[in-house]
Design an enzyme around this catalytic site. Structure first.
Site, PDB file in Angstrom:
ATOM      1  N   LEU A  41       0.863  -1.186   0.000  1.00  0.00           N
ATOM      2  CA  LEU A  41       0.000   0.000   0.000  1.00  0.00           C
ATOM      3  C   LEU A  41       0.895   1.230   0.000  1.00  0.00           C
ATOM      4  O   LEU A  41       1.998   1.201   0.563  1.00  0.00           O
ATOM      5  CB  LEU A  41      -0.883   0.019   1.251  1.00  0.00           C
ATOM      6  CG  LEU A  41      -1.941  -1.092   1.375  1.00  0.00           C
ATOM      7  CD1 LEU A  41      -2.750  -0.914   2.654  1.00  0.00           C
ATOM      8  CD2 LEU A  41      -2.864  -1.089   0.165  1.00  0.00           C
ATOM      9  N   ASP A  42       0.408   2.305  -0.604  1.00  0.00           N
ATOM     10  CA  ASP A  42       1.162   3.559  -0.600  1.00  0.00           C
ATOM     11  C   ASP A  42       1.294   4.087   0.831  1.00  0.00           C
ATOM     12  O   ASP A  42       0.489   3.743   1.702  1.00  0.00           O
ATOM     13  CB  ASP A  42       0.439   4.625  -1.435  1.00  0.00           C
ATOM     14  CG  ASP A  42       0.341   4.229  -2.893  1.00  0.00           C
ATOM     15  OD1 ASP A  42       1.160   3.403  -3.342  1.00  0.00           O
ATOM     16  OD2 ASP A  42      -0.567   4.743  -3.571  1.00  0.00           O
ATOM     17  N   ILE A  43       2.232   4.989   1.009  1.00  0.00           N
ATOM     18  CA  ILE A  43       2.480   5.537   2.355  1.00  0.00           C
ATOM     19  C   ILE A  43       1.219   6.195   2.948  1.00  0.00           C
ATOM     20  O   ILE A  43       0.967   6.110   4.143  1.00  0.00           O
ATOM     21  CB  ILE A  43       3.687   6.516   2.327  1.00  0.00           C
ATOM     22  CG1 ILE A  43       4.138   6.871   3.729  1.00  0.00           C
ATOM     23  CG2 ILE A  43       3.396   7.760   1.501  1.00  0.00           C
ATOM     24  CD1 ILE A  43       5.513   7.512   3.803  1.00  0.00           C
TER      25      ILE A  43
END
Ligand code: URA
Length: 235
Positions: free
Chosen positions: A101-103
């Site tokens: 998942l993205d930050i």
């Protein structure tokens, strides 16, 4: 496994540092000091370093984490805190996330040390479904569900996305199910239809749903049923 290798993995230090700790008499096995790095550690041995028992890990491990914003899914990154910050397990550095998942994305992250299992989730051949709750900056267009069902072209890519299902909860709060894992896929799909994702939360991977009792930053082992739900799809 050799004692020096075991200690190097458990303590996260080099074999030469391990040799120094062994020479200093800091390592015991079943209560007796052992100084030889070639000692063979068996599963029923109790290995202790400086009085602390080191837990031996047997068999593959599987966890779900409720990821908060601000952490990255890589297991070592020099600039950002990683999701391993939350994982209080022996040899946590051996775990990897099954898909990233993205930050700034929150929600379900699966962690394991079983590479074949995570491959069934991440392999483009397996079309494992993932469901995201998405907050949008603009009202969703009336034809977007149909466009996503048919596939949209993402900037810089050769092939349209696979059919994806859009559920409209309110005009700026939607649920999207995709069966691929392209780079920033959800954000790019909404960009492709002129919208912008301002909040993203993963609810589901395959048949594994984020446990609602987990607060952000909390994790738990997967149940056998959850582990076994990730199967090789029939052709
Ligand atoms: N798609 C994105 O754009 N970001 C994520 O974190 C996951 C899917």
């Amino acid at each position: 496994m050799r004692l020096d290798k075991f200690l190097s993995q458990q303590l996260g230090i080099s074999r030469s540092l391990v040799a120094r700790e062994l020479r200093a008499g800091l390592v015991t096995i079943d209560g007796d000091v052992v100084k030889s790095g070639s000692f063979q550690v068996m599963i029923d041995h109790e290995v202790a370093y400086d009085g602390n028992v080191l837990v031996q890990v047997t068999g593959p491990r599987y966890f779900m984490l409720h990821k908060p914003q601000g952490y990255i899914c890589s297991t070592d990154d020099p600039t950002h805190p990683t999701i391993l910050y939350f994982i209080d397990e022996p040899l946590a550095q051996k775990l990897h996330s099954a898909g990233r998942l993205d930050i700034d994305t929150t929600g379900l992250v699966l962690l394991t040390d079983d590479g074949q299992w995570s491959h069934r989730i991440t392999s483009p051949k397996h079309h494992c479904e993932k469901t995201y709750r998405v907050q949008l900056s603009e009202d969703i267009g009336t034809d977007v569900a149909k466009q996503f069902e048919q596939g949209v072209m993402l900037n810089g890519e050769k092939y349209p996305t696979r059919p994806a299902q859009l559920e409209i909860i309110t005009p700026r709060d939607v649920r999207l199910t995709i069966s691929e894992g392209r780079y920033h896929q959800v954000k790019r799909m909404f960009a492709a239809v002129g919208n912008h994702v301002c909040g993203l939360h993963r609810e589901r991977v395959g048949d594994i749903h984020l446990d609602e009792t987990l607060e952000q930053g909390e994790y738990r082992p997967l149940t056998d049923e959850e582990i076994n739900s990730i199967t090789v799809p029939s052709k």
